[in-house]
Design a protein around this motif. Structure first.
Motif, PDB file in Angstrom:
ATOM      1  N   GLY A 149       0.810  -1.214   0.000  1.00 24.78           N
ATOM      2  CA  GLY A 149       0.000   0.000   0.000  1.00 24.78           C
ATOM      3  C   GLY A 149       0.846   1.268   0.000  1.00 24.78           C
ATOM      4  O   GLY A 149       0.307   2.371  -0.042  1.00 24.78           O
ATOM      5  N   THR A 150       2.161   1.113   0.065  1.00 18.76           N
ATOM      6  CA  THR A 150       3.033   2.298   0.037  1.00 18.76           C
ATOM      7  C   THR A 150       3.324   2.686  -1.413  1.00 18.76           C
ATOM      8  O   THR A 150       3.018   1.930  -2.335  1.00 18.76           O
ATOM      9  N   ASP A 151       3.935   3.860  -1.604  1.00 17.37           N
ATOM     10  CA  ASP A 151       4.309   4.292  -2.954  1.00 17.37           C
ATOM     11  C   ASP A 151       5.149   3.221  -3.638  1.00 17.37           C
ATOM     12  O   ASP A 151       4.934   2.877  -4.798  1.00 17.37           O
ATOM     13  N   ASP A 161       1.785  -5.304 -13.428  1.00 14.85           N
ATOM     14  CA  ASP A 161       0.508  -5.189 -14.132  1.00 14.85           C
ATOM     15  C   ASP A 161       0.694  -4.620 -15.535  1.00 14.85           C
ATOM     16  O   ASP A 161       0.057  -5.071 -16.491  1.00 14.85           O
ATOM     17  N   ASN A 162       1.546  -3.602 -15.678  1.00 13.27           N
ATOM     18  CA  ASN A 162       1.751  -2.951 -16.974  1.00 13.27           C
ATOM     19  C   ASN A 162       3.121  -2.282 -16.942  1.00 13.27           C
ATOM     20  O   ASN A 162       3.260  -1.116 -16.578  1.00 13.27           O
ATOM     21  N   MET A 165       3.739   1.009 -18.904  1.00 11.48           N
ATOM     22  CA  MET A 165       3.162   2.166 -18.219  1.00 11.48           C
ATOM     23  C   MET A 165       4.014   2.544 -17.018  1.00 11.48           C
ATOM     24  O   MET A 165       4.282   3.724 -16.775  1.00 11.48           O
ATOM     25  N   GLN A 169       5.951   6.101 -16.312  1.00 16.51           N
ATOM     26  CA  GLN A 169       5.627   6.916 -15.144  1.00 16.51           C
ATOM     27  C   GLN A 169       6.842   7.070 -14.225  1.00 16.51           C
ATOM     28  O   GLN A 169       6.707   7.410 -13.051  1.00 16.51           O
TER      29      GLN A 169
ATOM     30  N   THR B  93      -2.410   2.836 -18.431  1.00 19.56           N
ATOM     31  CA  THR B  93      -2.880   2.648 -17.063  1.00 19.56           C
ATOM     32  C   THR B  93      -2.661   1.200 -16.646  1.00 19.56           C
ATOM     33  O   THR B  93      -2.468   0.338 -17.488  1.00 19.56           O
ATOM     34  N   ALA B  94      -2.694   0.942 -15.340  1.00 13.36           N
ATOM     35  CA  ALA B  94      -2.550  -0.425 -14.834  1.00 13.36           C
ATOM     36  C   ALA B  94      -3.933  -0.970 -14.509  1.00 13.36           C
ATOM     37  O   ALA B  94      -4.602  -0.474 -13.601  1.00 13.36           O
ATOM     38  N   HIS B  96      -5.256  -3.691 -13.136  1.00 19.12           N
ATOM     39  CA  HIS B  96      -5.630  -4.348 -11.884  1.00 19.12           C
ATOM     40  C   HIS B  96      -5.413  -3.465 -10.660  1.00 19.12           C
ATOM     41  O   HIS B  96      -5.511  -3.930  -9.525  1.00 19.12           O
ATOM     42  N   LEU B  97      -5.105  -2.200 -10.917  1.00 22.85           N
ATOM     43  CA  LEU B  97      -5.014  -1.243  -9.819  1.00 22.85           C
ATOM     44  C   LEU B  97      -6.247  -0.343  -9.890  1.00 22.85           C
ATOM     45  O   LEU B  97      -6.826  -0.166 -10.956  1.00 22.85           O
ATOM     46  N   GLU B 101      -5.166   4.295  -7.094  1.00 27.67           N
ATOM     47  CA  GLU B 101      -3.793   3.778  -7.063  1.00 27.67           C
ATOM     48  C   GLU B 101      -3.030   4.195  -8.318  1.00 27.67           C
ATOM     49  O   GLU B 101      -1.849   4.534  -8.256  1.00 27.67           O
ATOM     50  N   ASN B 102      -3.726   4.161  -9.469  1.00 28.21           N
ATOM     51  CA  ASN B 102      -3.096   4.641 -10.697  1.00 28.21           C
ATOM     52  C   ASN B 102      -2.689   6.104 -10.554  1.00 28.21           C
ATOM     53  O   ASN B 102      -1.588   6.493 -10.936  1.00 28.21           O
ATOM     54  N   ILE B 105       0.424   6.691  -8.519  1.00 29.35           N
ATOM     55  CA  ILE B 105       1.673   6.487  -9.258  1.00 29.35           C
ATOM     56  C   ILE B 105       2.042   7.760 -10.003  1.00 29.35           C
ATOM     57  O   ILE B 105       3.203   8.175 -10.023  1.00 29.35           O
ATOM     58  N   ALA B 106       1.028   8.405 -10.592  1.00 24.22           N
ATOM     59  CA  ALA B 106       1.289   9.638 -11.335  1.00 24.22           C
ATOM     60  C   ALA B 106       1.760  10.749 -10.400  1.00 24.22           C
ATOM     61  O   ALA B 106       2.622  11.541 -10.754  1.00 24.22           O
ATOM     62  N   ALA B 118       0.465   5.233  -0.249  1.00 23.32           N
ATOM     63  CA  ALA B 118       0.233   5.722  -1.609  1.00 23.32           C
ATOM     64  C   ALA B 118      -1.071   6.511  -1.686  1.00 23.32           C
ATOM     65  O   ALA B 118      -1.130   7.557  -2.319  1.00 23.32           O
ATOM     66  N   VAL B 119      -2.113   5.993  -1.050  1.00 24.10           N
ATOM     67  CA  VAL B 119      -3.401   6.669  -1.113  1.00 24.10           C
ATOM     68  C   VAL B 119      -3.753   7.195   0.277  1.00 24.10           C
ATOM     69  O   VAL B 119      -4.083   6.426   1.174  1.00 24.10           O
ATOM     70  N   ARG B 123      -4.441  13.045  -0.492  1.00 29.17           N
ATOM     71  CA  ARG B 123      -4.287  12.763  -1.922  1.00 29.17           C
ATOM     72  C   ARG B 123      -5.633  12.504  -2.569  1.00 29.17           C
ATOM     73  O   ARG B 123      -5.885  12.934  -3.686  1.00 29.17           O
ATOM     74  N   THR B 143     -12.259   3.819  -6.134  1.00 30.63           N
ATOM     75  CA  THR B 143     -11.793   2.471  -5.817  1.00 30.63           C
ATOM     76  C   THR B 143     -12.210   1.439  -6.866  1.00 30.63           C
ATOM     77  O   THR B 143     -12.106   0.244  -6.648  1.00 30.63           O
ATOM     78  N   THR B 144     -12.665   1.914  -8.023  1.00 29.52           N
ATOM     79  CA  THR B 144     -12.963   0.992  -9.119  1.00 29.52           C
ATOM     80  C   THR B 144     -11.663   0.572  -9.785  1.00 29.52           C
ATOM     81  O   THR B 144     -10.752   1.388  -9.953  1.00 29.52           O
ATOM     82  N   LEU B 145     -11.563  -0.711 -10.173  1.00 28.97           N
ATOM     83  CA  LEU B 145     -10.389  -1.158 -10.903  1.00 28.97           C
ATOM     84  C   LEU B 145     -10.404  -0.515 -12.288  1.00 28.97           C
ATOM     85  O   LEU B 145     -11.444  -0.474 -12.951  1.00 28.97           O
TER      86      LEU B 145
END
Ligand SMILES: Nc1ncnc2c1ncn2[C@@H]1O[C@H](COP(=O)(O)OP(=O)(O)OP(=O)(O)O)[C@@H](O)[C@H]1O
Ligand SMILES: [Mg+2]
Lengths: 308, 264
Positions: A149-151, A161-162, A165, A169, B93-94, B96-97, B101-102, B105-106, B118-119, B123, B143-145
Motif C-alpha cells: 500500500g506504500t508508494d 501489471d503494466n 506504463m 511513469q 494505465t494499470a 488491476h489497480l 492507485e493509478n 503512481i502519477a 500511496a493513497v 491525496r 476504488t474501481t479497478l
C-alpha cells in the motif's frame, strides 16, 4: 488435523513470497525450491555452531534475499527469461546448499530453536502452537499488506501489471523487480529456517517441488476467496496454504504413500487452474461478478444522481 | 526547451530486417510550442516520440531537454520531464489497480517510490478535484479497478496521469485514434485544455488532418524518416486539408493512395 493447521500457517509465509512474485510481479519464480533449502541450511548450520536461533533465522532471510537478487540480476541485467533465470539459480543453489551444510542432512533435535520453549512445555501439536503459527503468518501478511500500500509497493504492483506504463511513469522497473524477488525469496528462506526448526532437521531435498505447494496455495486460495484487493488476496493465500496442507493430510490419512504427494500437489494445481475455466463454473462466477458490477453501477448512478 | 539534432535511428542494423526509421531529423521547440505531426504509415512519427521518451536509444545526433543532453538517459529517468499518452487506451494505465492507485503512481512520478502510504486522505481530495475536470463522473469511483473502465475513460485517465505532475514535454501518439468520435472530441478538448493550463511543450501525432490543423501552433509532416514540411504560426493557420494532401502527393510523386490520410 492439528498438524495440517500448524504446517499450513507456517508454510503460508512461503506462499506469501510466491504470491509476491507470481501474482504481484507476474514473474513465475522457480528460485523458491532452492532458496527455501538455503534458508533452512543457513539457519541449521548456524544453530549447530551455537548461534542464537532468532539471529540464525534472520541470517537465513538475508541469504534468501541474496538468492532472489541473483535471479533478478539474471533476468534484468542478463535479459534471461524469468522461468530460466529462476531454474538457473535454483540449480546453482543445490550445490551452494550442500556447501553450506557440508552434507545432505543436518539434524537439529538437540539444538535450541525458536520452538524449543513450546516443545519443552509440550505445546507442539496443540491449539497453542497453532495459535503461534497463526500469529506468525498474520504478522507477515500484515507487513506485506502494508508494503503493497506504500508508494513503493504500488509501483511494484504497477510494474507487474503494466511494465510499459510503469516505466513511462518514472518507475525503475528493473530495480523494482530485483527488489521484489529479493523480498519474496527472503520470505521463502525465512520460512525454510522455521520449518527446519519445527521439523528438527535441514535436508538438501526439503525444497524440491515446493514451488508447486506455493502456487497451489495462491491459486486455490484466490479461486475460493477472490483477489479484489491486496488484503483479500494475501488473506486468500494464507487460507489457501492451510487448505493445501489439509488436502495433503487427508491424502496421507486415507493411506496414500508420502511419495505420491508431489503427484497430488501437481494435480491440485492443475485442477485449480483448469476448473475456473470449465463452463458451468465460469457461468456461476460470471453471474456472481455481474451482480457485483451492477451493484456498483447502481451505486455510481445513485451517487451521481444525488450530486446533480 | 527541446532540441532534437541530427537524430538518426536504424532498427536491426546490418541484418536483412534493417529499417531506417529516422534520417538526421532536426526539430527545435520553444517552451509552450505545440506541434502536430502527420505523415504516412511507417514515416517515423512514433519512432520520433519514442526517441524523445527514451524508449528507443538513438544511433546518432542528440536529444537535449532544457539544456540537458538526455540522449543516453534511460526511459524511467526521463519520465521526470517527459510524459506520454499512447494510442492504445490499455497502455497508459494499470488495469488491476484502482483509479486512485493509478493516480498515486502519477503523483509520485519522478520522486521514486518511498514507504509512505500511496493513497492518503489528502491525496484522495486532490484526485477528486482533478477527476472532476474530466467530467466523466470518475471522481465517484476512486476504488474501481481501472480495467473496468471503457477505452475512452481509460484514455482520459491516462491524459490526466500524464499531466498530473507537470511534465516539461508531453508526447501524444494518436491518442484519440481508438475512440469513438464523441470520445475523441472530448479527449482532444481535454488535451488542449491541459496543454494550455500547464503551458506544456507538446508533440502530437495524428492521422486526422482537421485535428492536425486545428490544434497546436506548429505542424510538421514526416516521410520516410525525414521532416518534409514545417509550418509555424500564421503559415500554419493558412493551411487547409487540401494543401496537406497536395503536399503529400508531391512528395510521393504519385497520386495519394494512403487511405489513412483521408480519414476525418
Ligand atoms: N521496434 C521496432 N523494430 C523494428 N522496426 C521498427 C520498430 N519500430 C518501428 N520500426 C520501423 O521503423 C519505421 C518507422 O516506424 P514508426 O512506427 O515510427 O512509423 P509511424 O510513422 O509511427 O507509422 P504509423 O502511422 O503506422 O504509426 C517503420 O519502417 C517500422 O517498420
Ligand atoms: Mg505510429
Amino acid at each position: 488435523m492439528i498438524i495440517a493447521l500448524e504446517l499450513g500457517f507456517l508454510f503460508a509465509i512461503m506462499a506469501l513470497g510466491v504470491y509476491l512474485t507470481y501474482r504481484v510481479l507476474d514473474f513465475p519464480d522457480l528460485t523458491v525450491d532452492g532458496s527455501f533449502t538455503t534458508g533452512a541450511s543457513v539457519a541449521a548450520v548456524m544453530m549447530v555452531n551455537g548461534v542464537d536461533p532468532v539471529l540464525a533465522s534472520v541470517c537465513a532471510v538475508v541469504a534468501g534475499m541474496l538468492a532472489g537478487t541473483v535471479t533478478g540480476l539474471l533476468h534484468t541485467a542478463g535479459r534471461i527469461n524469468p522461468l530460466l533465470a529462476g531454474i538457473l539459480t535454483q540449480i546453482a543453489l543445490y550445490s551452494v546448499n550442500l556447501r553450506i551444510m557440508g552434507r545432505a542432512n543436518v539434524p537439529l533435535l538437540r539444538e535450541t530453536t525458536v520452538f524449543t520453549p513450546l516443545r519443552e512445555a509440550g505445546l507442539i501439536g496443540t491449539w497453542v502452537s497453532v495459535g503461534v503459527m497463526v500469529l506468525l503468518a498474520l504478522a507477515v501478511m500484515g507487513l506485506l499488506d502494508w508494503f503493497l500500500g506504500t508508494d513503493m509497493g504500488v509501483a511494484m504492483r504497477a510494474t507487474g501489471d503494466n511494465e510499459e506504463m510503469a516505466r513511462s511513469q518514472g518507475i525503475a522497473t528493473d530495480r523494482v523487480k530485483i527488489f521484489g524477488l529479493a523480498i519474496s525469496n527472503g520470505l521463502v528462506a525465512g520460512c525454510g529456517a522455521l520449518v527446519a526448526q519445527f521439523t528438527g532437521f535441514a535436508d538438501i531435498s526439503m525444497g524440491i517441488g515446493l514451488i508447486v505447494a506455493g502456487l497451489a496455495s495462491v491459486i486455490v486460495g484466490q479461486a475460493i476467496f477472490g483477489s479484489r484487493t491486496v488484503a483479500i488476496s494475501t488473506f486468500a493465500v494464507v487460507l489457501g496454504s492451510v487448505i493445501y496442507r489439509g488436502v495433503i493430510q487427508v491424502a496421507l490419512n486415507v493411506g496414500l504413500n508420502p511419495n505420491d504427494m508431489k503427484l497430488i500437489s501437481a494435480g491440485l494445481v492443475v485442477v485449480a487452474l483448469v476448473l475456473p475455466r470449465w463452463e458451468p463454473v465460469r457461468k456461476w462466477r460470471t453471474a456472481r461478478s455481474n451482480r457485483r458490477i451492477s451493484d456498483e453501477a447502481d451505486l455510481v448512478d445513485s451517487v451521481a444522481g444525488s450530486v446533480n | 526547451m527541446l532540441q532534437i539534432t541530427e537524430v538518426g535511428k536504424t532498427f536491426h542494423p546490418l541484418t536483412v530486417n534493417e529499417r531506417v526509421a529516422l534520417r538526421g531529423v532536426n526539430l527545435h521547440l520553444d517552451e509552450g510550442d505545440f506541434v502536430t505531426i502527420i505523415g504516412s504509415n511507417g514515416a517515423g512519427k512514433s519512432t520520433l516520440l519514442n526517441v524523445v521518451a527514451g524508449r528507443h536509444m538513438i544511433d546518432q545526433g542528440s536529444v537535449v531537454i532544457d539544456g540537458e543532453d538526455v540522449s543516453k538517459q534511460p526511459e524511467y529517468k526521463r519520465a521526470r520531464n517527459v510524459s506520454r499518452v499512447f494510442q492504445d487506451p490499455m497502455a497508459g494505465t494499470a488495469p488491476h489497480l484502482t483509479i486512485e492507485e493509478n493516480l498515486a503512481i502519477a503523483v509520485a512520478r519522478g520522486r521514486g517510490g518511498g514507504l509512505r502510504r500511496a493513497v492518503t486522505h489528502a491525496r484522495r481530495e486532490i484526485f477528486r478535484t482533478e477527476l472532476k475536470t474530466l467530467e466523466l463522473g470518475l471522481e465517484h469511483r476512486l476504488t474501481t479497478l481501472v480495467g473496468m473502465l471503457s477505452g475512452g475513460q481509460r484514455q482520459a485517465l491516462s491524459l490526466l496521469m500524464a499531466t498530473f505532475v507537470e511534465p516539461r514535454i508531453l508526447l501524444l501518439d494518436e491518442h484519440t485514434a481508438a475512440l469513438d468520435p464523441s470520445r475523441a472530441e472530448l479527449i482532444s478538448r481535454l488535451t488542449t485544455e491541459a496543454v494550455a493550463r500547464h503551458r506544456l511543450t507538446a508533440l502530437m501525432v495524428t492521422h486526422n488532418m482537421n485535428q492536425a490543423l486545428s490544434m497546436g501552433n506548429r505542424l510538421i509532416m514526416m516521410h520516410d524518416g525525414e521532416i518534409v514540411l514545417e509550418a509555424v504560426g500564421e503559415h500554419k493557420k493558412s493551411l487547409t486539408a487540401q494543401h496537406l494532401l497536395d503536399e503529400f502527393s508531391k512528395i510521393k510523386g504519385a497520386q495519394l493512395t494512403d487511405r489513412t490520410l483521408l480519414q476525418g
